[in-house]
Design an enzyme around this catalytic site. Structure first.
Site, PDB file in Angstrom:
ATOM      1  N   GLY A  56     -39.863 -20.414 -40.130  1.00 24.60           N
ATOM      2  CA  GLY A  56     -40.072 -21.058 -38.842  1.00 24.60           C
ATOM      3  C   GLY A  56     -41.192 -22.075 -38.915  1.00 24.60           C
ATOM      4  O   GLY A  56     -41.478 -22.631 -39.980  1.00 24.60           O
ATOM      5  N   CYS A  57     -41.833 -22.327 -37.801  1.00 23.98           N
ATOM      6  CA  CYS A  57     -42.934 -23.296 -37.736  1.00 23.98           C
ATOM      7  C   CYS A  57     -44.001 -22.966 -38.767  1.00 23.98           C
ATOM      8  O   CYS A  57     -44.504 -21.849 -38.811  1.00 23.98           O
ATOM      9  CB  CYS A  57     -43.527 -23.296 -36.328  1.00 23.98           C
ATOM     10  SG  CYS A  57     -45.046 -24.252 -36.190  1.00 23.98           S
ATOM     11  N   PHE A  58     -44.349 -23.947 -39.581  1.00 23.43           N
ATOM     12  CA  PHE A  58     -45.333 -23.667 -40.632  1.00 23.43           C
ATOM     13  C   PHE A  58     -46.737 -23.416 -40.113  1.00 23.43           C
ATOM     14  O   PHE A  58     -47.579 -22.877 -40.830  1.00 23.43           O
ATOM     15  CB  PHE A  58     -45.355 -24.735 -41.720  1.00 23.43           C
ATOM     16  CG  PHE A  58     -45.301 -26.186 -41.286  1.00 23.43           C
ATOM     17  CD1 PHE A  58     -45.815 -26.632 -40.076  1.00 23.43           C
ATOM     18  CD2 PHE A  58     -44.715 -27.129 -42.125  1.00 23.43           C
ATOM     19  CE1 PHE A  58     -45.767 -27.976 -39.714  1.00 23.43           C
ATOM     20  CE2 PHE A  58     -44.668 -28.473 -41.770  1.00 23.43           C
ATOM     21  CZ  PHE A  58     -45.203 -28.895 -40.565  1.00 23.43           C
ATOM     22  N   TRP A  59     -47.035 -23.780 -38.878  1.00 22.52           N
ATOM     23  CA  TRP A  59     -48.372 -23.533 -38.335  1.00 22.52           C
ATOM     24  C   TRP A  59     -48.743 -22.048 -38.398  1.00 22.52           C
ATOM     25  O   TRP A  59     -49.822 -21.684 -38.840  1.00 22.52           O
ATOM     26  CB  TRP A  59     -48.460 -24.008 -36.893  1.00 22.52           C
ATOM     27  CG  TRP A  59     -48.309 -25.476 -36.686  1.00 22.52           C
ATOM     28  CD1 TRP A  59     -48.464 -26.463 -37.618  1.00 22.52           C
ATOM     29  CD2 TRP A  59     -47.988 -26.130 -35.453  1.00 22.52           C
ATOM     30  NE1 TRP A  59     -48.247 -27.696 -37.038  1.00 22.52           N
ATOM     31  CE2 TRP A  59     -47.967 -27.522 -35.714  1.00 22.52           C
ATOM     32  CE3 TRP A  59     -47.719 -25.680 -34.166  1.00 22.52           C
ATOM     33  CZ2 TRP A  59     -47.673 -28.457 -34.720  1.00 22.52           C
ATOM     34  CZ3 TRP A  59     -47.434 -26.617 -33.175  1.00 22.52           C
ATOM     35  CH2 TRP A  59     -47.418 -27.992 -33.450  1.00 22.52           C
TER      36      TRP A  59
END
Length: 236
Positions: A56-59
């Site tokens: 998912g979102c790499f953050w």
């Protein structure tokens, strides 16, 4: 729904958009799942090793591993596509083959490859979601492990089989395992994002709980002070 490009939106507009997007009774982030350690792990090695995962979102994934003991660097970036399309705007189209990924450099004397995968499957994301993660949808948000050796592939494949057989998740794991061809670091404004923007609604709702779950479920592997990219150098 895909993650808004906050770097191109005024803060108040982004906040309002997120408030509407997440105005639901659902829980923040993905639920953490207590899972067993892999029965087969990588053999002890000398020198800094590399693991690349997508969830998912790499953050949030980057944030989790920046708070993991033994990780010497965790960089947000792209894997699965070509260098020509390794930029945020193009990857966000979902047509490049890239997944938002995190390159994890780690000291195998302090943490094993299997432990990294255990944290990845348990708290960093939900490996049963196909081509999405939480509010983000598209192949760029798929669950994947990009291996750098035959041994890593053996450990990853074996661990997925082990977890599926034990039925620790309510649905089968959909994580794809394949050889890493290349990793391309993301733009500078994506690095250390969780640490730099802890109060941003998306981060507060989706990603901070992942770090809290890491601290709760993997206390021996948790470090309070994150290992930031800004403290070192991002390289290809």
């Amino acid at each position: 729904m895909s993650r808004p490009a906050f770097h191109s939106l005024p803060f108040l507009a982004a906040t309002a958009a997120l408030a509407l997007a997440f105005a639901s009774p659902s829980r923040a982030a993905e639920d953490a799942v207590v899972i067993p350690a892999p029965t087969v792990d990588a053999a002890p090695a000398s020198g800094i090793q590399t693991a690349v995962v997508a969830g998912g979102c790499f953050w949030g994934v980057q944030g989790v591993f920046q708070h993991t003991a033994g990780v010497v660097n965790a960089v947000s970036g792209y894997a699965g596509g070509s260098k020509a399309t390794a930029d945020y705007h193009t990857v966000s189209s979902g047509t490049t083959g890239h997944a938002e990924s995190v390159e994890i450099k780690y000291d195998p004397k302090k943490i094993s490859y299997g432990k990294i995968l255990q944290i990845f499957f348990s708290v960093a994301h939900d490996p049963t979601q196909l081509n999405r993660q939480g509010p983000d949808t598209g192949t760029q948000y798929r669950s994947a492990i990009f291996t750098t050796s035959d041994e890593q592939k053996k450990v990853a494949d074996g661990y997925i089989a082990q977890l599926n057989a034990a039925k620790v998740f309510s649905k089968p794991i959909v994580t794809k395992v394949g050889a890493l061809e290349a990793f391309y670091p993301a733009e500078g404004y994506h690095q250390d994002y969780l640490t730099l923007h802890p109060n941003q609604p998306y981060i507060a709702y989706n990603d901070i709980p992942k770090v809290e779950n890491l601290k709760k479920l993997f206390a021996d592997n948790y470090i309070e002070k994150p290992t930031l990219v800004s403290a070192g150098k991002v390289t290809n």
